[in-house]
Design a protein around this motif. Structure first.
Motif, PDB file in Angstrom:
ATOM      1  N   ASP A   1       0.846  -1.263   0.150  1.00  0.00           N
ATOM      2  CA  ASP A   1      -0.059  -0.082   0.030  1.00  0.00           C
ATOM      3  C   ASP A   1       0.971   1.232  -0.112  1.00  0.00           C
ATOM      4  O   ASP A   1       0.611   2.294  -0.557  1.00  0.00           O
ATOM      5  N   VAL A   2       1.823   1.246   0.543  1.00  0.00           N
ATOM      6  CA  VAL A   2       2.957   2.381   0.475  1.00  0.00           C
ATOM      7  C   VAL A   2       3.367   2.766  -0.709  1.00  0.00           C
ATOM      8  O   VAL A   2       3.421   3.823  -1.266  1.00  0.00           O
ATOM      9  N   LEU A   3       3.708   1.634  -1.505  1.00  0.00           N
ATOM     10  CA  LEU A   3       4.144   2.005  -3.124  1.00  0.00           C
ATOM     11  C   LEU A   3       3.085   2.331  -3.777  1.00  0.00           C
ATOM     12  O   LEU A   3       3.300   3.046  -4.807  1.00  0.00           O
ATOM     13  N   LEU A   4       1.803   1.741  -3.463  1.00  0.00           N
ATOM     14  CA  LEU A   4       0.593   2.073  -4.333  1.00  0.00           C
ATOM     15  C   LEU A   4       0.217   3.802  -4.222  1.00  0.00           C
ATOM     16  O   LEU A   4       0.041   4.323  -5.001  1.00  0.00           O
ATOM     17  N   MET A   5       0.562   3.870  -2.801  1.00  0.00           N
ATOM     18  CA  MET A   5       0.067   5.509  -2.471  1.00  0.00           C
ATOM     19  C   MET A   5       1.557   6.227  -3.076  1.00  0.00           C
ATOM     20  O   MET A   5       0.851   7.520  -3.566  1.00  0.00           O
ATOM     21  N   ALA A   6       2.577   5.953  -3.153  1.00  0.00           N
ATOM     22  CA  ALA A   6       3.476   6.709  -3.776  1.00  0.00           C
ATOM     23  C   ALA A   6       3.357   6.659  -5.468  1.00  0.00           C
ATOM     24  O   ALA A   6       3.433   7.682  -6.266  1.00  0.00           O
ATOM     25  N   ALA A   7       2.830   5.834  -6.080  1.00  0.00           N
ATOM     26  CA  ALA A   7       2.469   5.587  -7.362  1.00  0.00           C
ATOM     27  C   ALA A   7       1.394   6.583  -7.628  1.00  0.00           C
ATOM     28  O   ALA A   7       1.343   7.384  -8.675  1.00  0.00           O
ATOM     29  N   ALA A   8       0.369   6.622  -6.559  1.00  0.00           N
ATOM     30  CA  ALA A   8      -0.715   7.671  -7.082  1.00  0.00           C
ATOM     31  C   ALA A   8      -0.210   9.105  -6.732  1.00  0.00           C
ATOM     32  O   ALA A   8      -0.650   9.896  -7.631  1.00  0.00           O
ATOM     33  N   SER A   9       0.598   9.437  -5.909  1.00  0.00           N
ATOM     34  CA  SER A   9       1.269  10.695  -5.927  1.00  0.00           C
ATOM     35  C   SER A   9       2.231  10.923  -6.926  1.00  0.00           C
ATOM     36  O   SER A   9       2.330  12.186  -7.321  1.00  0.00           O
ATOM     37  N   ALA A  10       2.880  10.098  -7.609  1.00  0.00           N
ATOM     38  CA  ALA A  10       4.214  10.258  -8.678  1.00  0.00           C
ATOM     39  C   ALA A  10       3.614  11.128  -9.622  1.00  0.00           C
ATOM     40  O   ALA A  10       4.233  11.836  -9.991  1.00  0.00           O
ATOM     41  N   GLU A  11       2.172  10.881 -10.178  1.00  0.00           N
ATOM     42  CA  GLU A  11       1.741  11.454 -11.622  1.00  0.00           C
ATOM     43  C   GLU A  11       1.661  13.150 -11.176  1.00  0.00           C
ATOM     44  O   GLU A  11       1.560  13.767 -12.135  1.00  0.00           O
ATOM     45  N   HIS A  12       1.532  13.434  -9.832  1.00  0.00           N
ATOM     46  CA  HIS A  12       1.530  14.993  -9.453  1.00  0.00           C
ATOM     47  C   HIS A  12       2.672  15.516  -9.111  1.00  0.00           C
ATOM     48  O   HIS A  12       2.451  16.845  -8.619  1.00  0.00           O
ATOM     49  N   VAL A  13       3.518  14.926  -9.034  1.00  0.00           N
ATOM     50  CA  VAL A  13       4.638  15.576  -8.140  1.00  0.00           C
ATOM     51  C   VAL A  13       5.619  16.099  -9.322  1.00  0.00           C
ATOM     52  O   VAL A  13       6.165  15.112 -10.031  1.00  0.00           O
ATOM     53  N   SER A  14       5.966  17.329  -9.245  1.00  0.00           N
ATOM     54  CA  SER A  14       7.044  17.675 -10.506  1.00  0.00           C
ATOM     55  C   SER A  14       8.473  17.624 -10.011  1.00  0.00           C
ATOM     56  O   SER A  14       8.684  17.877  -8.976  1.00  0.00           O
ATOM     57  N   GLN A  15       9.259  17.157 -10.997  1.00  0.00           N
ATOM     58  CA  GLN A  15      10.783  17.050 -10.702  1.00  0.00           C
ATOM     59  C   GLN A  15      11.395  18.383 -11.114  1.00  0.00           C
ATOM     60  O   GLN A  15      12.688  18.402 -11.211  1.00  0.00           O
ATOM     61  N   GLY A  16      10.609  19.326 -11.309  1.00  0.00           N
ATOM     62  CA  GLY A  16      11.137  20.774 -11.702  1.00  0.00           C
ATOM     63  C   GLY A  16      11.601  20.878 -13.184  1.00  0.00           C
ATOM     64  O   GLY A  16      11.574  19.912 -13.823  1.00  0.00           O
TER      65      GLY A  16
ATOM     66  N   VAL B   1      19.110 -12.270   0.344  1.00  0.00           N
ATOM     67  CA  VAL B   1      19.167 -10.843   0.011  1.00  0.00           C
ATOM     68  C   VAL B   1      17.996  -9.913  -0.268  1.00  0.00           C
ATOM     69  O   VAL B   1      17.063 -10.479  -0.719  1.00  0.00           O
ATOM     70  N   GLU B   2      18.147  -8.808   0.549  1.00  0.00           N
ATOM     71  CA  GLU B   2      17.123  -8.061   0.723  1.00  0.00           C
ATOM     72  C   GLU B   2      17.418  -6.594   0.523  1.00  0.00           C
ATOM     73  O   GLU B   2      18.484  -6.198   0.717  1.00  0.00           O
ATOM     74  N   VAL B   3      16.563  -5.896  -0.166  1.00  0.00           N
ATOM     75  CA  VAL B   3      16.698  -4.340  -0.268  1.00  0.00           C
ATOM     76  C   VAL B   3      16.014  -3.708   0.720  1.00  0.00           C
ATOM     77  O   VAL B   3      14.518  -3.778   0.895  1.00  0.00           O
ATOM     78  N   LYS B   4      16.427  -2.631   1.436  1.00  0.00           N
ATOM     79  CA  LYS B   4      15.763  -1.779   2.294  1.00  0.00           C
ATOM     80  C   LYS B   4      15.789  -0.512   1.814  1.00  0.00           C
ATOM     81  O   LYS B   4      16.960   0.145   1.226  1.00  0.00           O
ATOM     82  N   MET B   5      14.602   0.145   1.843  1.00  0.00           N
ATOM     83  CA  MET B   5      14.495   1.489   1.404  1.00  0.00           C
ATOM     84  C   MET B   5      13.192   2.050   2.162  1.00  0.00           C
ATOM     85  O   MET B   5      12.553   1.654   2.594  1.00  0.00           O
ATOM     86  N   VAL B   6      13.375   3.754   2.156  1.00  0.00           N
ATOM     87  CA  VAL B   6      12.686   4.541   2.841  1.00  0.00           C
ATOM     88  C   VAL B   6      11.871   5.359   1.616  1.00  0.00           C
ATOM     89  O   VAL B   6      12.516   5.857   1.083  1.00  0.00           O
ATOM     90  N   VAL B   7      10.501   5.087   1.693  1.00  0.00           N
ATOM     91  CA  VAL B   7       9.638   5.727   0.902  1.00  0.00           C
ATOM     92  C   VAL B   7       8.732   6.898   1.275  1.00  0.00           C
ATOM     93  O   VAL B   7       8.233   6.577   2.446  1.00  0.00           O
ATOM     94  N   ASP B   8       8.978   8.237   0.797  1.00  0.00           N
ATOM     95  CA  ASP B   8       7.988   9.229   1.221  1.00  0.00           C
ATOM     96  C   ASP B   8       6.743   8.982   0.156  1.00  0.00           C
ATOM     97  O   ASP B   8       7.097   9.455  -0.935  1.00  0.00           O
ATOM     98  N   PRO B   9       5.589   8.433   0.523  1.00  0.00           N
ATOM     99  CA  PRO B   9       4.565   8.085  -0.272  1.00  0.00           C
ATOM    100  C   PRO B   9       3.892   9.092  -0.894  1.00  0.00           C
ATOM    101  O   PRO B   9       3.541   9.475  -2.016  1.00  0.00           O
ATOM    102  N   GLU B  10       3.737  10.497  -0.001  1.00  0.00           N
ATOM    103  CA  GLU B  10       3.224  11.670  -0.316  1.00  0.00           C
ATOM    104  C   GLU B  10       3.949  12.487  -1.312  1.00  0.00           C
ATOM    105  O   GLU B  10       3.671  13.049  -2.433  1.00  0.00           O
ATOM    106  N   ALA B  11       5.588  12.333  -1.360  1.00  0.00           N
ATOM    107  CA  ALA B  11       6.207  13.133  -2.179  1.00  0.00           C
ATOM    108  C   ALA B  11       6.808  12.003  -3.223  1.00  0.00           C
ATOM    109  O   ALA B  11       7.356  12.542  -4.350  1.00  0.00           O
ATOM    110  N   ALA B  12       6.215  10.914  -3.487  1.00  0.00           N
ATOM    111  CA  ALA B  12       6.798   9.998  -4.240  1.00  0.00           C
ATOM    112  C   ALA B  12       8.119   9.876  -4.467  1.00  0.00           C
ATOM    113  O   ALA B  12       8.720   9.846  -5.755  1.00  0.00           O
ATOM    114  N   ARG B  13       8.917   9.747  -3.359  1.00  0.00           N
ATOM    115  CA  ARG B  13      10.538   9.590  -3.188  1.00  0.00           C
ATOM    116  C   ARG B  13      10.807   8.458  -2.478  1.00  0.00           C
ATOM    117  O   ARG B  13      10.542   8.223  -1.351  1.00  0.00           O
ATOM    118  N   VAL B  14      12.022   8.007  -2.956  1.00  0.00           N
ATOM    119  CA  VAL B  14      12.914   7.148  -2.249  1.00  0.00           C
ATOM    120  C   VAL B  14      13.765   8.002  -1.542  1.00  0.00           C
ATOM    121  O   VAL B  14      14.881   8.562  -2.467  1.00  0.00           O
TER     122      VAL B  14
END
Length: 279
Positions: free
Chosen positions: A73-88, A234-247
């Motif tokens: 759900d965290v990744l899906l929320m980031a997906a929802a935000s990603a369309e609306h977050v500008s990278q400048g 082997v695992e990858v750990k990452m911190v996701v900000d779902p509102e900003a759609a950023r790792v």
């Protein structure tokens, strides 16, 4: 506020009263009707709609706010935000990595123009602190990939994975799980370092959400800490900000050859367009 952008904010809300629950349910149903009539969720489809519903449930509209948020759900929320977050906008695509070196924090930077010119600072074998121009194109699974190729990637998660799987690649630059079709490391690369268009970033987050075994460890300083299994132990750990759609941080290091290596500690990554010339 758009429903999809509001998902992450909902997670912080306290459990409401029965009256608030009734009001919230009515507003949610009304918004969903208007949203379907307006857009029909053309790119993210049912998976993100499910994430929105899950976020509302977590926020306390249908059950207590203490319910955990899944990694999916965290990744899906980031997906929802990603369309609306500008990278400048700007002349150079700037990547800044910060990680713990033998003598303390170490920073690597790179700047790339749309015509492929590339500068870097503190890359291996370079003079510390100096900015050098070098022929280092963007790579994905070992193969070169330019701005045009990135902008032409599919904005549908399944089609995106199919397209990536069909790209020229070097198996030595991939984890076993990637070679078997999971494509975890190239999907992470699309959402962390490459100048990927918003709709493609959204599709990459959604495709990554389908990875078996992804889980949420819990909230940390700058997002939600996720664990994604690759192969074996082997695992990858990452911190996701779902509102900003950023790792914001990850334990995967993307190499100059387009492959990936696992780090013992977190690597912070910031990206964006800039007009500031590297000095």
């Amino acid at each position: 506020m758009d429903d999809l952008n509001a998902v992450a904010t909902l997670l912080a809300k306290p459990e409401p009263s029965a009256e608030a629950i009734a009001r919230s349910r009515g507003r949610l149903q009304d918004r969903m009707r208007r949203s379907r009539a307006r857009r029909r969720l053309p790119v993210l489809g049912m998976a993100v709609a499910a994430a929105v519903a899950a976020a509302v449930i977590v926020a306390g509209v249908f059950q207590p706010a203490a319910a955990p948020v899944s990694g999916r759900d965290v990744l899906l929320m980031a997906a929802a935000s990603a369309e609306h977050v500008s990278q400048g906008t700007g002349t150079y695509w700037h990547i800044k990595r910060t990680f713990q070196g033998p003598d303390g924090p170490h920073v690597q930077e790179s700047w790339t123009t749309r015509d492929g010119r590339h500068w870097s600072r503190n890359e291996p074998s370079a003079t510390p602190g100096s900015v050098v121009e070098d022929p280092a194109p963007f790579r994905l699974m070992g193969a070169e990939i330019g701005f045009e190729e990135l902008e032409g990637l599919p904005a549908d998660p399944e089609k995106l994975k199919e397209h990536i799987a069909g790209l020229p690649r070097q198996d030595s630059a991939m984890f076993p799980a990637d070679r078997q079709g999971e494509l975890v490391s190239p999907l992470i690369e699309l959402i962390t370092e490459l100048p990927t268009p918003a709709r493609v970033r959204s599709a990459a987050f959604e495709a990554l959400a389908a990875t078996p075994g992804v889980r949420n460890v819990g909230p940390v300083e700058d997002g939600q800490e996720l664990v994604i299994p690759l192969s074996g132990k082997v695992e990858v750990k990452m911190v996701v900000d779902p509102e900003a759609a950023r790792v914001t941080r990850a334990t995967i290091l993307l190499t100059a050859e387009g492959g990936a290596a696992i780090s013992n500690s977190y690597i912070s990554v910031t990206t964006g367009w800039t007009d500031e010339f590297p000095r």
